[in-house]
Design a protein around this motif. Structure first.
Motif, mmCIF file in Angstrom:
data_model
loop_
_atom_site.group_PDB
_atom_site.id
_atom_site.type_symbol
_atom_site.label_atom_id
_atom_site.label_comp_id
_atom_site.label_asym_id
_atom_site.label_seq_id
_atom_site.Cartn_x
_atom_site.Cartn_y
_atom_site.Cartn_z
ATOM 1 N N LYS B 577 40.234 48.901 29.670
ATOM 2 C CA LYS B 577 41.004 47.648 29.693
ATOM 3 C C LYS B 577 40.621 46.793 30.898
ATOM 4 N N ALA B 578 40.486 47.462 32.051
ATOM 5 C CA ALA B 578 40.147 46.743 33.275
ATOM 6 C C ALA B 578 38.752 46.136 33.176
ATOM 7 N N GLU B 580 37.152 45.326 30.307
ATOM 8 C CA GLU B 580 37.013 44.362 29.225
ATOM 9 C C GLU B 580 37.915 43.145 29.393
ATOM 10 N N GLU B 581 39.054 43.354 30.027
ATOM 11 C CA GLU B 581 39.997 42.250 30.147
ATOM 12 C C GLU B 581 40.170 41.881 31.614
ATOM 13 N N GLU B 582 40.920 40.815 31.822
ATOM 14 C CA GLU B 582 41.142 40.348 33.187
ATOM 15 C C GLU B 582 42.329 41.087 33.808
ATOM 16 N N ILE B 583 42.208 42.369 33.861
ATOM 17 C CA ILE B 583 43.331 43.172 34.338
ATOM 18 C C ILE B 583 42.833 44.095 35.455
ATOM 19 N N HIS B 584 43.675 44.285 36.459
ATOM 20 C CA HIS B 584 43.327 45.253 37.499
ATOM 21 C C HIS B 584 43.539 46.645 36.932
ATOM 22 N N THR B 608 34.455 43.869 39.918
ATOM 23 C CA THR B 608 33.599 42.759 40.337
ATOM 24 C C THR B 608 32.691 42.426 39.161
ATOM 25 N N LYS B 609 32.617 41.126 38.872
ATOM 26 C CA LYS B 609 31.778 40.719 37.744
ATOM 27 C C LYS B 609 30.639 39.836 38.226
ATOM 28 N N GLY B 613 30.026 37.150 33.866
ATOM 29 C CA GLY B 613 31.292 37.798 33.552
ATOM 30 C C GLY B 613 31.108 39.259 33.160
ATOM 31 N N PRO B 615 30.927 43.049 34.037
ATOM 32 C CA PRO B 615 31.362 43.864 35.167
ATOM 33 C C PRO B 615 30.200 44.646 35.773
#
Lengths: 148, 870
Positions: B577-578, B580-584, B608-609, B613, B615
């Motif tokens: 999730k972290a 693939e998505e904008e989540i910590h 860090t991306k 975008g 990662p």
């Protein structure tokens, strides 16, 4: 207060509120049926009455019990449970008559094999009706087991 | 040097004729001499012949006359010497010359003796004088003759052989005439052909000369060819124009004649130098404000300088440009210097001072100052740095950038408008009114104000003053603008440098603090390089995971091998999730310990991306929360227990309250009623009314208690949510209210109603309460419409009536418990119905609100979240 022909009916009223007890008495006494009313004020007394213990050694076996649920010393539910688990007593119809409209009380009462559950109406006329209906039902309509 | 064609040809012809004639004359003359000499020889020979003959004859003593006659014949034979050629024999007698023979022009029979001393008969006289030789002279008939004179002494005869000069000359005169004529004809023909041949050549030469002249005249530089005295040999148009002369006037005159003596002297000096050294010279001079550059080149002939070729050009513009360039160079230099200063500067004010100093010293401007715009009441421009000013001058100016007279100066305008403001002439420019006197006193003639900006925001200006009235060329302004831009940049970069230093210091401090904190809190740090799939652990991580420092295998699998099996899936899920998505990333997992126990680890990380975008790195921390977990569990357990107990107590309380409160109430109600019934004959009207009040009160109290009980049980006694068809709910509610509906003669309609995920009993209650409300607060025949629609995540239900309506100010209040808007005797109710609705809707995660208009009707809305199945 004995009447001819008809064997007097014994009713045990388990009620800690003297007002209610009085009201019930008032209603029953106003009826045609000959009734012997016995009043006890808590669960312990009620059980003693039924088991003819202590001061109630000479008490009669009641034909009908008016049982309030909220009683001092021993709760009405316990009383009901004891009656309905006692082989000698369980035949006695128990009318749970209480102020509570709470569903769990109703459910609990029936699951403890109460014969019927009645909420005490606030209105006097209704109260009279209720008590009268009970009386009629149990003493005129219904065939009760004979006493021992 | 060009001769006009016709004239030239004629002259050429004359010359040629002249030359031809001369040549012919000389030829004839030579031939004539030869002929004369020949004649002379011939005459001499002839004479000697005759003399021989005569002498031989005379010796034999023959008749002289016969001899003479013979001679005469002979003479005739020999007369081939010419028509006038003859042989004359004479003798002297009485000083008179007598001729022996008749001659051409001498009548022998009628001789005219000639006196010896007369002028005629000169050849004979010479012969008789015994002077032998050739001569010219006049003969007996006074004709000029060529004669050979000789003397025969034996006979004393003079013998002359002669011929008329005229006869000799005649042929020459003729041949001369012919030669002349032939020469003229030949020359004419030759000239004709010459012209025919030479014309194109001449034309070419002329053209080429014309071209050269054109080049010379077209050239914008003065070109001269000068001789040793400095005389013009050749000039071009510009060259003569420069002296206001025509070319014709100039040629042959000395250049110095047209110059001031001082200038002429210097010119001559250079001229002489070139002549003597044979090397070119270059020099410059200024004339009437014009700047000239001169080049003198030697022209050689036979290794000697014979002329000087000069060319001079007007370099005034070039000099001007050079000066400009020089200035620009100085500005450029200043630019460079200021950049260097910027790099070194650590303090804003000293940087500004330094830049001011550079601008004045290196660019040669009279003065310069830098001011910052203040946002105070008068919008002053606060001088920050200056150069070339005396102290205190700027402060005395009180320059402003407000949009008023004080602020309309160049600096104020520049700041206000963010533009470069050039004030070419302070004396003329009205904007300078306020400070003109001051400025001119100090000798400042013009100024340039350049804005200093941060992005589009002007925060100050640099103002440059020059003592020249019009010193700023466009190029200079552009360079100075650049300088201002550099200055802005410099100021901003110093500010940011200072800020950065501060931040860096703080960062260092905070880093130290962080390390200390990490150490003390035993927080492990890890970095997962996603590209190489390598995980770096610090020592604390390894300590936490119970392994030796440096023994971690650095792979994800190695990490996962520590995890309790059940915790692997959710850990993976959190990581995915972290990424693939904008989540910590944050999760808690358990790790297995060697001793069979587990540790609770809380892991958090940031991803860090790269620019796309994608990662590339995950940086995270881990901390051991086992102890915390244990504590928390205990706390939670306790809390839960407490909550349960409290809930139970609350239940108990509510139950007891409802039960125990109702009993005395019933007593009051029942016995007052009993009183009324049993003693009705004994009670008056008042007593019965009082009893009624008591009974009513008790009745209301009971309702209140029941409602309160119901309200308190919404949360605790709610049932499980199920799919509830709101049509059925409505049906039930309507059924419950049927008596009331009939009594009010109400008309209920409904639209399509949704199926919601809710507590059915409570939904019934809500609709019942709302419809009950609509019935209660109705006028005439109530019209009630129930409908629903979908919106986003919600279903919106509405219950609309045409009742009395509610004032807007009460829209909120009606949902509060025990809030009533209308008197009890008009509208019965406890004021708890809407509070119950609100509580129920909130339990379902929805909202309830009302819209209403007095005397028109009310619409209640409530929302139920779509699908809340967990």
């Amino acid at each position: 207060m004995q009447k001819q022909k008809m064997k007097p009916v014994d009713i045990l009223i388990v009620e800690d509120n003297p007002g209610d007890a009085r009201l019930i008495k008032e209603v029953i006494n106003g009826n045609k049926i000959q009734c012997q009313l016995h009043l006890v004020k808590d669960g312990v007394e009620a059980m003693n009455f039924l088991n003819r213990k202590e001061e109630f050694t000479g008490s009669p076996r009641p034909d009908l019990i008016f049982l309030d649920l909220n009683l001092p010393k021993k709760d009405g539910r316990e009383v009901l449970a004891e009656i309905k688990t006692d082989d000698n007593l369980k035949q006695i119809p128990v009318v749970v008559m209480t102020t509570s409209q709470a569903e769990e009380d109703i459910l609990k009462s029936y699951s403890l094999h109460a014969n019927c559950y009645v909420t005490k109406p606030l209105d006097l006329d209704q109260f009279v009706n209720v008590v009268k209906s009970i009386e009629d039902f149990w003493f005129s309509l219904v065939k009760l087991p004979t006493k021992e | 040097m060009i001769i006009s064609k016709g004239k030239g040809t004629f002259q050429l012809m004359v010359i040629m004729i002249f030359v031809s004639l001369l040549v012919a004359g000389i030829s004839i003359y030579i031939v004539y001499h030869v002929v004369i000499n020949e004649k002379k020889e011939y005459l001499k020979e002839l004479s000697e012949n005759q003399i021989g003959i005569i002498e031989s004859i005379s010796d034999e003593g023959k008749d002289i006359t016969g001899v003479l006659k013979l001679l005469k014949r002979q003479q005739k034979i020999n007369a081939s010497i010419g028509k006038t050629g003859e042989f004359v024999v004479g003798y002297l007698k009485n000083d008179t010359i007598f001729y022996l023979l008749d001659h051409l022009r001498y009548d022998f029979f009628n001789p005219k003796p000639i006196a010896f001393n007369s002028v005629i008969g000169e050849p004979m006289r010479r012969a008789l004088s015994q002077r032998t030789g050739i001569m010219t002279g006049f003969d007996y008939s006074n004709k000029e003759v060529l004669a050979y004179c000789s003397y025969i002494p034996k006979l004393r005869w003079g013998i002359v052989t002669k011929i008329d000069i005229s006869e000799v000359n005649e042929s020459f005169y003729k041949s001369g005439l012919y030669a002349g004529l032939i020469a003229i004809v030949l020359v004419t023909i030759a000239t004709f052909f010459f012209r025919k041949i030479s014309n194109p050549i001449a034309k070419k030469i002329m053209e080429s000369e014309e071209n050269l002249r054109a080049i010379l005249d077209a050239t914008q530089e003065s070109i001269y060819l000068l001789d040793r005295q400095g005389k013009f040999i050749i000039t071009n148009r510009i060259g003569t124009k420069r002296f206001n002369l025509s070319q014709a006037d100039a040629i042959g005159h000395k250049i110095s004649e047209f110059m001031l003596p001082e200038l002429a002297l210097s010119r001559m000096e250079h001229l002489n130098n070139v002549f003597s050294s044979g090397k070119p010279e270059q020099f410059e001079d200024v004339r009437n404000g014009f700047h000239f550059e001169h080049h003198y080149y030697p022209c050689f002939k036979d290794d000697k300088v014979n002329y000087i070729a000069t060319y001079s050009r007007d370099v005034t513009e070039i000099k001007k440009k050079e000066l400009e360039l020089l200035k620009l160079n100085r500005i450029l230099k200043a630019l460079g210097k200021s950049s260097q200063v910027m790099l070194k500067a650590t303090d804003e004010l000293s940087y500004l001072e330094e830049v001011c100093r550079i601008v004045v010293n290196d660019c040669g401007f009279a003065m310069v100052w830098i001011g910052y715009a203040q946002n105070d009441e008068t919008k002053t421009v606060e001088p920050k740095a200056c150069a070339g000013f005396e102290k205190g001058y700027l402060e005395s100016l009180k320059i402003s950038w407000a949009d008023n007279e004080r602020g309309h100066g160049p600096t104020g305008t520049s700041i206000r408008e963010g533009q470069t403001v050039v004030c070419s002439n302070m004396i003329m420019n009205p904007a300078f009114e306020p400070c003109r006197e001051d400025a001119t006193k100090r000798g400042y003639a013009s100024s340039l104000a350049l804005p200093l900006s941060d992005n589009d925001k002007t925060f100050g200006a640099i103002t440059i003053y020059s003592s020249e009235p019009d010193p700023f060329t466009l190029k200079e302004i552009s360079f100075l603008t650049e300088l201002a831009a550099d200055l802005s940049y410099g100021i901003l970069s110093i500010r940011s440098k200072i800020a950065k230093t501060k931040v860096e210091k703080e960062l260092l401090e905070s880093e130290e603090k962080l390390t200390l904190a990490l150490e003390n809190a035993s927080i492990g740090v890890w970095v997962w390089d996603i590209l190489t799939n390598e995980i770096e652990w610090d020592e604390r991580m390894e300590l936490m995971f119970g392994i030796k420092p440096g023994s971690f295998a650095k792979t994800y699998d190695a990490f996962e091998s520590f995890l309790v099996d059940e915790d692997i899936p959710h850990t993976r899920k959190a990581l995915r999730k972290a990424l693939e998505e904008e989540i910590h990333f944050e999760t808690v997992y358990r790790i297995k310990l060697g001793n069979g126990g587990v540790k609770y680890i809380n892991a958090k990380a940031l991803v860090t991306k790269d620019n796309n975008g994608k990662p590339v790195k995950m940086t995270g921390v881990c901390f051991d929360i086992t102890e915390m977990k244990k504590d928390a569990e205990q706390v939670l357990f306790k809390l839960n227990e407490e909550l349960m107990r409290s809930n139970k107590e609350l239940e108990q309380f509510a139950y007891i309250a409802s039960h125990d409160l109702q009993e005395p109430l019933r007593m009051v109600s029942s016995f007052t009623q009993l009183l009324a019934k049993r003693y009705k004959d004994k009670l008056d009207e008042d007593a019965r009314e009082f009893i009624q009040f008591a009974v009513d009160g008790a009745s209301r109290m009971q309702t209140l208690i029941n409602d309160l009980l119901a309200f308190s049980r919404i949360q605790t006694k709610g049932r499980e949510f199920t799919d509830v068809d709101m049509h059925e709910v409505l049906e039930q509610a309507v059924y419950n209210l049927s008596i009331n509906i009939q009594a009010k003669n109400a008309l209920l309609t409904n639209g399509e109603l949704s199926v919601v995920y809710a507590d059915e009993g409570q939904m019934i209650q809500v609709l019942q309460n709302l419809i009950g409300n609509a019935l209660k607060f109705s006028m005439n025949a109530p019209l009630i419409h129930i409908s629903s629609k979908e919106e986003n995540d919600y279903f919106i239900f509405s219950v609309k009536d045409n009742g009395i309506g509610i004032e807007k100010q009460y829209f909120e209040r009606i949902f509060q418990i025990f809030q009533r808007l209308l008197p009890k005797d008009e509208y019965e109710g406890t004021g708890i119905g809407l509070a119950i609705c609100k509580r129920i809707i909130e339990r379902h995660g929805g909202k309830i609100w009302v819209e209403s208009e007095i005397n028109k009707g009310t619409t209640f809305y409530f929302t139920i979240k779509k699908i809340q199945r967990s």
